[in-house]
Design a protein around this motif. Structure first.
Motif, PDB file in Angstrom:
ATOM      1  N   TRP A 181     -34.698 -30.239 -41.116  1.00 57.43           N
ATOM      2  CA  TRP A 181     -33.712 -29.235 -40.703  1.00 57.43           C
ATOM      3  C   TRP A 181     -34.311 -27.836 -40.659  1.00 57.43           C
ATOM      4  O   TRP A 181     -33.581 -26.856 -40.554  1.00 57.43           O
ATOM      5  N   ALA A 215     -33.215 -25.859 -37.619  1.00 55.79           N
ATOM      6  CA  ALA A 215     -31.938 -26.431 -37.175  1.00 55.79           C
ATOM      7  C   ALA A 215     -31.176 -25.479 -36.267  1.00 55.79           C
ATOM      8  O   ALA A 215     -30.484 -25.908 -35.338  1.00 55.79           O
ATOM      9  N   ASP A 264     -27.821 -26.391 -34.715  1.00 57.08           N
ATOM     10  CA  ASP A 264     -27.599 -27.846 -34.760  1.00 57.08           C
ATOM     11  C   ASP A 264     -26.315 -28.159 -35.543  1.00 57.08           C
ATOM     12  O   ASP A 264     -26.214 -27.869 -36.740  1.00 57.08           O
ATOM     13  N   ARG A 269     -29.834 -34.099 -28.461  1.00 56.23           N
ATOM     14  CA  ARG A 269     -29.884 -32.788 -29.106  1.00 56.23           C
ATOM     15  C   ARG A 269     -28.901 -31.798 -28.460  1.00 56.23           C
ATOM     16  O   ARG A 269     -28.269 -30.998 -29.150  1.00 56.23           O
ATOM     17  N   ALA A 310     -28.359 -28.486 -30.569  1.00 57.40           N
ATOM     18  CA  ALA A 310     -29.678 -28.214 -31.143  1.00 57.40           C
ATOM     19  C   ALA A 310     -30.602 -27.725 -30.034  1.00 57.40           C
ATOM     20  O   ALA A 310     -30.355 -27.967 -28.849  1.00 57.40           O
ATOM     21  N   GLU A 344     -35.908 -37.248 -35.325  1.00 54.51           N
ATOM     22  CA  GLU A 344     -34.638 -37.155 -34.599  1.00 54.51           C
ATOM     23  C   GLU A 344     -33.712 -38.302 -35.004  1.00 54.51           C
ATOM     24  O   GLU A 344     -32.499 -38.123 -35.128  1.00 54.51           O
ATOM     25  N   ARG A 387     -32.176 -37.342 -38.216  1.00 51.00           N
ATOM     26  CA  ARG A 387     -31.120 -36.335 -38.051  1.00 51.00           C
ATOM     27  C   ARG A 387     -29.840 -36.950 -37.498  1.00 51.00           C
ATOM     28  O   ARG A 387     -28.741 -36.654 -37.944  1.00 51.00           O
ATOM     29  N   GLU A 388     -30.011 -37.847 -36.521  1.00 50.26           N
ATOM     30  CA  GLU A 388     -28.838 -38.366 -35.814  1.00 50.26           C
ATOM     31  C   GLU A 388     -28.253 -39.605 -36.494  1.00 50.26           C
ATOM     32  O   GLU A 388     -27.041 -39.793 -36.498  1.00 50.26           O
TER      33      GLU A 388
END
Lengths: 616, 712
Positions: free
Chosen positions: A365, A368, A371, A480, A485, A501, A504-505
């Motif tokens: 992050w 970020a 985001d 993104r 993001a 990624e 993050r997702e």
């Protein structure tokens, strides 16, 4: 008197005796046929489409269980990767000292240890349900060929789903393709690649068979394609992976959800990322993204629910309500509900079992910016919480209601267990209302298994392996952009970025260990150089692999000398890339050899795995 | 908190009062025999709130109508009330003495130390916040007729019917701090079981030959019907509890019906020659519906002979009054399996879908959870028995010696399967187990004077069992393979303990060695049999047995001054081992709850039989076994029988006053915890889960009884 009565009825009395005797001797054979009244058996209930569908719904129940309950199996996927570690620091037993604890004979299916054995046992049960349907398909009469094909196709999906997971978790495993109706003890191991080839073939067959649209909570055609994409990638068939994922992305049935929708759609404080993960929103028509969702709802106790619900806040939220002091040394926190600053109702009573690593809670992050996935309100760091203990309030302590601090200016920590009690977490995923618990654990709600965002990231990965970094960057940017993001360029794309990624997702959605091992296999199979400069080989996969190197590179727990307050050290070895085959399966299989994975005791008895599927 | 602490042991334990009143009358008038009894039991247990009540009555009538016909009926009625809720005994250990039952407003607290997450919950919540009815009514009846037929034949037919109603109503109140919503249930089970037996007998005596022939035809049927209705989340409130389930917003209905049938045919011949030679031959065929489709019935023959040596003309001993030698061989069957074990059961459940309109729909699920076994058949035991009965010196010494060998084939067992089949196990018949043993009983009159008599009864038994065959799986050398998964080993007993062995505690000076196993001083040291540095099945060793190696019991009875009786009983089980993981010193959360203090290792207290607090098992998985041998003084009774002359004045037939103490003392040299015998001395207790409770922390009560026996 009595004597007289009996005398009068003597005839009747003798007739009674005679009838009873005859009644008994008359019903010889049938007399012992006491049929079950309150349950069905295969012979009277599996010869209809409804019976077969009931087995497939059981397979869905079985699939759902990975994401629910205390010590949910999915946590074991997380702690065998870079994203989390076992945070239960007050006892020995939880999977921290992996070198010590991860053995074929050890406790492998317990909330207090790990769930390796759960995956083994329950996935093979899922295979049994699928095999039972496939084997009994021709016993039933169907309304149409379409109905028959849909049932067959979904059974093939369920079988492939388990074998895909098992082959990334355990490598080579026994391949069972039929319902076993006797006490068979002569199983042998089949090579991972052979199994995956068979699953690829089955899934390609299933794609046109399965209905494009199905109820939420069941299998549709895009779910088959999504799984096929993973199998294609695992086999190194990147063109096929691009083709199968493109079929979803171009098909239009499922698309990335980019507009506000659902229960909080009108709340301007929130955003589409928040909307997407509300359990109330996962199975409604405004949600176009969920490809495969498992269903669990409040109010369906013993009637289809998962008993106790997700329990996700208990599992994954830090244990923030103890062992945290104010800078002036007072106990700062309270998990009492209904107090003036009621944090337990807001974020749940976590016990920090699934402890996000520095990698997944900080490192990824760093840039970020806007985001949504890391925005305050969607995400909480510990410093976003406040001292809320009623004792501070009543004593007029100035820190009451102030944000938490971890250190005094002189560096003295104010939290005595920063492993279990101090880490950030994605509240937007973990917030599952739990009205049945005064201190919420995370209640009943639907969970994503597959959604379109992952389809894009899988295709991005396939493009990466093909060397088409521009196309990979564009697919990543689709995901993104939705989260507001910053976009990336082709130059940013490597496997590390794709893994970041995904973290993050898809944190607490993807089977992280499965996917990371799949990638490690691709490196070993293709010999392609990794971003860390190394190349890998299948020949020494259990001693040198990308899975281990990646975890060592980005995480700060394993083999770094970190110890829990109980004194257990976090350790890990390269051979943990494949989990141990539970000894119970090997020991009970007295007439055959199920191979043990290298690095674990028992591997010395291995024989070469089958590389073809024997003709029946 | 100055001085305010709670002794939870005192709060939770109680002295339970038990009373038992039984009255019976019996007599005969003309051809009618009658017997009637009524009894009431009200027993409190040793835990607060623990109680059991029963009312029983029996009526037996037997009418001789003519010389050749007798009819009768035995009827029994019983009512049991188990709707009492005991305090949670686990809280004796877990609740903190510094906690409190009530908060400042006087409301009951969820947890005395506000940490219910660690299992410290107010011990009295269940009894205060549950409203329960748990009743069981049984009606047993047997009607019979006996006919005398010509030529020495007789016939008897009997029909027995058992009717049982079990009712369980429970309301868990929303007001409990433990409950978020109120919930209630009603469960009613009706069990109906009948048995019909027809017996034809033929008795014939010719000179010294006497014959007795019996032919039996028998049938039985068991049926139970269970209805269970549950509801929770009541609106507007749960005040009406189980009496208004319809007010619950969540409604659950369940039912389970079960039927099983059995039958039998038997022929038996008894032959007796001159009270010297006895021969019994039996052939029976038993059937039971639970076995596999092809194996519901089985035949069981037996033969027994006896020779009363003391009745022989050549036998002429002053000293030996009676001497009898017995030899028998018999086969019998065991049908102790679940009623539908042989079938593949599709466990039906529900899963949820959501349709295009966003509506949640429940969809049915089938879990084929058990494998079918059509071959499942009767377990068969072939028993050979040799016995000698004797009586010496005018009955001053009487006794018997018995030796037996039982070979059991086709044992009904749950066999573990490789779990990749998707079934964890299957109930099957396997192999061969041998049981052999010796039993010895002796009754002596040690002193027999007018004002003082002393009798002793003694018995001793030992049993050894051994697995002789399993499934017939052979290794490369042709030797049969052990079944490691189920811990069944050829040549070993079925109750053998096999596992990694704890051999002591790692001491401070062994820290380096301990570290190689990932543990620390104070942790248990495990035998590394193969010196491999890790623990696998290769490190498992045999560590003794779970059941006693031998048992004995002795009772002594003294009669003094004609009217005083004094007796005591002692028994012993020796050589068995029990699980004692308390020695790992990590029961519960030592930092959050109270716990039983067992000795624990510290660097300054380097003991070798208990680990440090919160010890680590390292990579091993082991169980601590301790020898639980014991000798128990189980009973002391003192009684006074009122003398006849006094009774006659009071128009009484007999009057006896007695006092007795049970579980007086126990000696267990190697066991230092709750009772060494994992059962209540009144018998095994059925736990909530339906299994028998063998909790190591279940104390055995001591009973004091004062009684009056009166006959009019």
């Amino acid at each position: 008197m009595m004597r007289k009565i009996i005398y009068n009825y003597r005839k009747a009395f003798f007739s009674f005796i005679l009838i009873l005797s005859l009644a008994f001797t008359g019903c010889e054979e049938e007399f012992l046929d006491a049929d079950p009244q309150s349950f069905f058996t295969p012979s009277n209930a599996l010869d209809t489409p409804e019976g077969l569908n009931s087995l497939l719904s059981q397979a869905m129940r079985n699939l759902r269980a990975e994401f629910y309950g205390d010590g949910a199996p999915m946590i074991t996927e997380n702690i065998f990767s870079e994203v989390s570690v076992e945070g239960t620091t007050d006892k020995s037993g939880p999977a921290q000292d992996l070198n010590l604890l991860i053995l074929p004979d050890a406790r492998l299916n317990s909330a207090d240890a790990n769930r390796i054995g759960w995956f083994w046992e329950e996935f093979y049960k899922g295979i049994k349900y699928a095999n039972t349907v496939i084997g009994r398909l021709n016993d039933a009469t169907f309304e149409s060929d379409a109905q028959k094909n849909d049932i067959m196709g979904r059974a093939l999906f369920h079988r492939a789903y388990r074998y895909y997971r098992l082959t990334q978790q355990f490598g080579d495993v026994p391949l069972i393709l039929e319902e076993i109706t006797s006490a068979r003890l002569d199983f042998v191991t089949t090579a991972r690649e052979t199994i995956l080839r068979k699953m690829q073939e089955d899934l390609n067959m299933a794609v046109p068979m399965v209905n494009a649209v199905a109820n939420n909570g069941d299998i549709n055609k895009d779910a088959v394609l999504h799984l096929l994409t993973k199998v294609n990638l695992a086999l190194g068939d990147f063109d096929e992976a691009i083709a199968s994922s493109s079929q979803i992305i171009n098909g239009g049935t499922h698309t990335l959800t980019t507009d506000r929708f659902g229960i909080d759609a009108d709340n301007p404080e929130k955003d589409v990322t928040w909307d997407l993960h509300r359990v109330e929103n996962k199975s409604i028509s405004g949600n176009t993204e969920g490809i495969l969702v498992v269903i669990d709802r409040l109010g369906y106790e013993d009637n289809g629910d998962y008993s106790g619900g997700t329990s996700i806040q208990r599992q994954a939220v830090p244990l923030w309500w103890r062992f945290i002091n104010t800078p002036d040394g007072q106990n700062g926190m309270s998990d009492a509900p209904g107090i003036d600053i009621d944090q337990v109702t807001a974020i749940g009573r976590g016990i920090g079992r699934n402890r996000g690593t520095h990698y997944s809670t900080k490192e990824i992050w760093k840039n970020a910016n806007n985001d949504q996935r890391h925005k305050l309100g969607n995400w909480y760091d510990m410093e976003d919480l406040v001292y809320n203990a009623p004792s501070l309030q009543s004593s007029g302590n100035s820190y009451y209601g102030k944000n938490l601090e971890l250190y005094l200016p002189n560096g003295t920590p104010l939290c005595s267990d920063t492993i279990r009690n101090w880490y950030g977490f994605p509240h937007y995923k973990f917030f599952v209302p739990d009205p049945l618990n005064v201190k919420p654990s995370g209640g009943h709600g639907d969970w994503y298994v597959y959604r379109v965002a992952e389809t894009y990231l899988l295709r991005a990965e396939a493009y990466f392996w093909k060397g088409n970094l521009g196309a990979a960057a564009e697919d990543i940017n689709v995901v993104r952009r939705r989260a507001e993001a910053d976009e990336i360029t082709a130059a940013d794309v490597d496997i590390a970025y794709i893994l970041d990624e995904r973290a993050r997702e898809l944190y607490y959605e993807e089977g992280r260990k499965t996917e990371l091992t799949r990638i490690a296999y691709i490196f070993a199979k293709t010999g392609k150089a990794a971003y860390n400069g190394k190349t890998y080989s299948l020949d020494n996969f259990s001693t040198d692999n990308f899975w281990y190197d990646r975890i060592m590179e980005v995480t700060d727990f394993y083999n770094k000398g970190v110890k829990t307050i109980h004194g257990d050290e976090y350790t890990m070895s390269p051979y943990h890339v494949l989990w141990p085959i539970p000894a119970s399966a090997i020991n009970a299989n007295t007439q055959g050899v199920i191979n043990q994975n290298e690095g674990y005791p028992g591997a010395e008895n291995n024989i070469p795995p089958l590389t073809t599927i024997p003709e029946e | 908190m100055a001085g305010n602490s709670i002794n939870w042991y005192d709060r939770i334990m109680q002295t339970g009062f038990r009373n038992d009143i039984n009255t019976s009358i019996s007599g005969r008038k003309g051809g009618l025999n009658y017997y009637w009894s009524i009894g009431r039991t009200s027993n409190e247990g040793i835990f607060d709130g623990e109680k059991f009540e029963a009312l029983r009555s029996r009526l037996n009538l037997d009418a001789k109508i003519t010389d050749w016909l007798t009819v009768g009926m035995n009827t029994q009625f019983a009512k049991r009330n188990e709707g009492f809720i005991a305090a949670d005994r686990g809280q004796i250990e877990r609740s903190s003495p510094w906690g409190s039952e009530f908060d400042d407003e006087g409301n009951i607290r969820l947890s005395p130390q506000d940490d219910n997450g660690a299992g410290a919950v107010n011990a009295f919540l269940a009894q205060k916040f549950n409203d329960r009815i748990d009743l069981d009514h049984t009606f047993n009846s047997r009607v019979y007729a006996k006919l005398k037929l010509p030529l020495g034949f007789s016939y008897e037919i009997g029909y027995t019917n058992r009717l049982e109603f079990q009712e369980y109503y429970n309301h868990a109140l929303a007001a409990s701090p433990q409950n978020v919503v109120g919930s209630a249930e009603r469960k009613v089970t009706k069990i109906n079981e009948w048995q019909l037996d027809n017996i034809l007998r033929w008795d014939k005596t010719v000179d010294k030959h006497s014959f007795n022939l019996m032919f039996l035809v028998y049938g039985e049927k068991f049926q139970s019907y269970e209805t269970r209705a549950r509801a929770n989340t009541f609106e507007p409130s749960d005040a009406l509890g189980y009496s208004a389930l319809e007010l619950g917003t969540v409604q659950i209905a369940e039912s389970e019906d079960v039927t099983s049938t059995g039958d039998a045919m038997m022929t038996r011949l008894n032959y007796n020659y001159d009270s010297r030679y006895l021969l019994t031959m039996t052939m029976r065929r038993d059937g039971y519906s639970a076995f596999g489709a092809n194996n519901k019935r089985a035949y069981f023959p037996s033969i027994a002979g006896a020779w009363t040596i003391s009745n022989e003309s050549f036998f002429n001993s002053e000293f030996i009054d009676f001497l009898k030698l017995r030899l028998s061989y018999g086969e019998n069957g065991n049908r102790d399996i679940g009623r539908f074990t042989a079938l593949s059961k599709l466990n039906a459940n529900k899963y949820l879908n959501v349709d295009a309109g966003g509506n949640v729909i429940t969809v049915p699920t089938f879990d084929n959870g058990t494998q079918e076994n059509n071959a499942l058949r009767w377990e068969r035991t072939k028993a050979t028995n040799l016995g000698l009965d004797f009586s010496l010196a005018n009955g001053v010494v009487e006794g018997s010696i018995e030796a037996y060998q039982n070979i059991t084939n086709d044992l009904i067992v749950t066999r573990q399967l490789p779990n990749i089949i998707g079934f964890n196990n299957v109930t099957t018949n396997l192999g061969e187990i041998e049981n052999k043993g010796l039993e010895f009983t002796l009754a002596t009159q040690n002193i027999n004077r007018e004002n003082f008599q002393w009798n002793t009864n003694f018995n001793f038994s030992l049993n050894r069992n051994k697995i002789r065959k399993l499934y017939g799986d052979l290794d490369e050398n042709g030797n049969e393979l052990d079944d490691i998964t189920n811990q069944r080993f050829i040549g070993q007993a079925t109750d053998v303990i096999w596992g990694q062995e704890a051999i002591g505690i790692w001491q401070t000076n062994e820290a380096a060695e301990a570290a190689e196993y990932g543990v620390f001083p104070g942790d248990w040291k495990i035998r590394d049999v193969d010196n491999s540095g890790d623990f696998t099945v290769e490190d498992n060793v045999f560590q003794g047995h779970r059941s006693p190696r031998f048992s004995w019991a002795m009772s002594n009875r003294f009669t003094m001054l004609k009217n005083f009786d004094f007796s005591f009983e002692v028994y012993s089980n020796w050589g068995q081992k029990r699980v004692f993981n308390e020695a790992k010193n990590r029961n519960g959360f030592i930092d959050r709850t109270n716990s039983i203090q067992t000795p624990y290792w510290t660097p300054d207290n380097p003991i070798n039989d208990y680990a440090r607090l919160f010890s680590s098992d390292g990579s091993s998985s082991f169980t601590i076994w301790r020898d639980a041998s014991f000798i128990r003084l189980s009973n002391i009774t003192l009684a006074y029988r009122f003398p006849k002359p006094l009774l006659e004045k009071l128009s009484l037939q007999s009057l006896r006053l007695y006092a007795n103490v049970r579980n007086v003392a126990v000696y267990a040299p190697h066991w230092d915890f709750y009772d060494p015998e994992p059962t209540n001395i009144e018998g095994r207790i059925l736990g909530d889960d339906g299994d028998f409770d063998t909790d190591a922390s279940l104390p055995t009560p001591r009973f004091f009884t004062f009684g009056i026996d009166l006959s009019l």
